[in-house]
Design a protein around this motif. Structure first.
Motif, PDB file in Angstrom:
ATOM      1  N   VAL A   1       0.849  -1.196   0.000  1.00  0.00           N
ATOM      2  CA  VAL A   1       0.000   0.000   0.000  1.00  0.00           C
ATOM      3  C   VAL A   1       0.882   1.243   0.000  1.00  0.00           C
ATOM      4  O   VAL A   1       0.659   2.184  -0.769  1.00  0.00           O
ATOM      5  N   HIS A   2       1.901   1.242   0.837  1.00  0.00           N
ATOM      6  CA  HIS A   2       2.818   2.391   0.895  1.00  0.00           C
ATOM      7  C   HIS A   2       3.493   2.608  -0.461  1.00  0.00           C
ATOM      8  O   HIS A   2       3.576   3.747  -0.944  1.00  0.00           O
TER       9      HIS A   2
ATOM     10  N   LYS B   1       5.395   4.009  -6.348  1.00  0.00           N
ATOM     11  CA  LYS B   1       6.434   3.025  -6.638  1.00  0.00           C
ATOM     12  C   LYS B   1       5.889   1.733  -7.241  1.00  0.00           C
ATOM     13  O   LYS B   1       6.661   0.874  -7.658  1.00  0.00           O
ATOM     14  N   LEU B   2       4.563   1.585  -7.255  1.00  0.00           N
ATOM     15  CA  LEU B   2       3.899   0.443  -7.892  1.00  0.00           C
ATOM     16  C   LEU B   2       2.827   0.973  -8.827  1.00  0.00           C
ATOM     17  O   LEU B   2       2.131   1.931  -8.479  1.00  0.00           O
ATOM     18  N   THR B   3       2.688   0.347  -9.970  1.00  0.00           N
ATOM     19  CA  THR B   3       1.588   0.704 -10.860  1.00  0.00           C
ATOM     20  C   THR B   3       0.293   0.145 -10.274  1.00  0.00           C
ATOM     21  O   THR B   3       0.321  -0.721  -9.383  1.00  0.00           O
ATOM     22  N   THR B   4      -0.822   0.607 -10.790  1.00  0.00           N
ATOM     23  CA  THR B   4      -2.116   0.083 -10.350  1.00  0.00           C
ATOM     24  C   THR B   4      -2.188  -1.413 -10.595  1.00  0.00           C
ATOM     25  O   THR B   4      -2.628  -2.171  -9.724  1.00  0.00           O
TER      26      THR B   4
ATOM     27  N   ALA C   1      -2.557  -6.838  -8.407  1.00  0.00           N
ATOM     28  CA  ALA C   1      -2.120  -8.237  -8.436  1.00  0.00           C
ATOM     29  C   ALA C   1      -1.519  -8.668  -7.104  1.00  0.00           C
ATOM     30  O   ALA C   1      -1.877  -9.715  -6.558  1.00  0.00           O
ATOM     31  N   ARG C   2      -0.643  -7.861  -6.552  1.00  0.00           N
ATOM     32  CA  ARG C   2       0.087  -8.269  -5.353  1.00  0.00           C
ATOM     33  C   ARG C   2      -0.728  -8.128  -4.075  1.00  0.00           C
ATOM     34  O   ARG C   2      -0.712  -9.020  -3.223  1.00  0.00           O
ATOM     35  N   PHE C   3      -1.455  -7.011  -3.913  1.00  0.00           N
ATOM     36  CA  PHE C   3      -2.243  -6.829  -2.693  1.00  0.00           C
ATOM     37  C   PHE C   3      -3.455  -7.755  -2.707  1.00  0.00           C
ATOM     38  O   PHE C   3      -3.847  -8.286  -1.667  1.00  0.00           O
ATOM     39  N   GLY C   4      -4.028  -7.968  -3.878  1.00  0.00           N
ATOM     40  CA  GLY C   4      -5.137  -8.922  -3.989  1.00  0.00           C
ATOM     41  C   GLY C   4      -4.716 -10.308  -3.534  1.00  0.00           C
ATOM     42  O   GLY C   4      -5.458 -10.999  -2.830  1.00  0.00           O
ATOM     43  N   ALA C   5      -3.511 -10.717  -3.905  1.00  0.00           N
ATOM     44  CA  ALA C   5      -2.996 -12.017  -3.475  1.00  0.00           C
ATOM     45  C   ALA C   5      -2.843 -12.061  -1.955  1.00  0.00           C
ATOM     46  O   ALA C   5      -3.166 -13.064  -1.319  1.00  0.00           O
TER      47      ALA C   5
END
Length: 87
Positions: free
Chosen positions: A43-44, A50-53, A58-62
């Motif tokens: 999230v940060h 620093k992360l694309t949408t 993909a990563r937070f959903g996992a």
């Protein structure tokens, strides 16, 4: 003429964060969600550009247990964020 707006809301200032747990359909309490959200490096990284949408979804959903990014993207879009009256 097209105008672009960049809106900064530090959480509940202009936008009502409502109930993301119910909106997204999560199997956790609101307290658990907010603890995870506020402490998550993903999230940060997303909030600081620093992360694309797509990477974030993909990563937070996992991390939240979603089977794939598309499933989480659909769920995340159900989290409506209305403006507070007068904002």
């Amino acid at each position: 003429m097209q105008r672009s707006v960049l809106l900064f809301d530090l959480g509940g200032v202009l936008v009502d964060l409502a109930d993301p747990v119910s909106s997204i359909g999560l199997n956790m309490t609101s307290e658990e969600f907010w603890a995870m959200w506020l402490s998550s490096p993903l999230v940060h990284q997303f909030e600081t550009g620093k992360l694309t949408t797509d990477e974030f979804v993909a990563r937070f959903g996992a991390e939240l247990g979603f089977a794939d990014a598309l499933e989480f993207d659909r769920a995340l879009r159900r989290w409506h964020l209305p403006m507070f009256h007068g904002a």
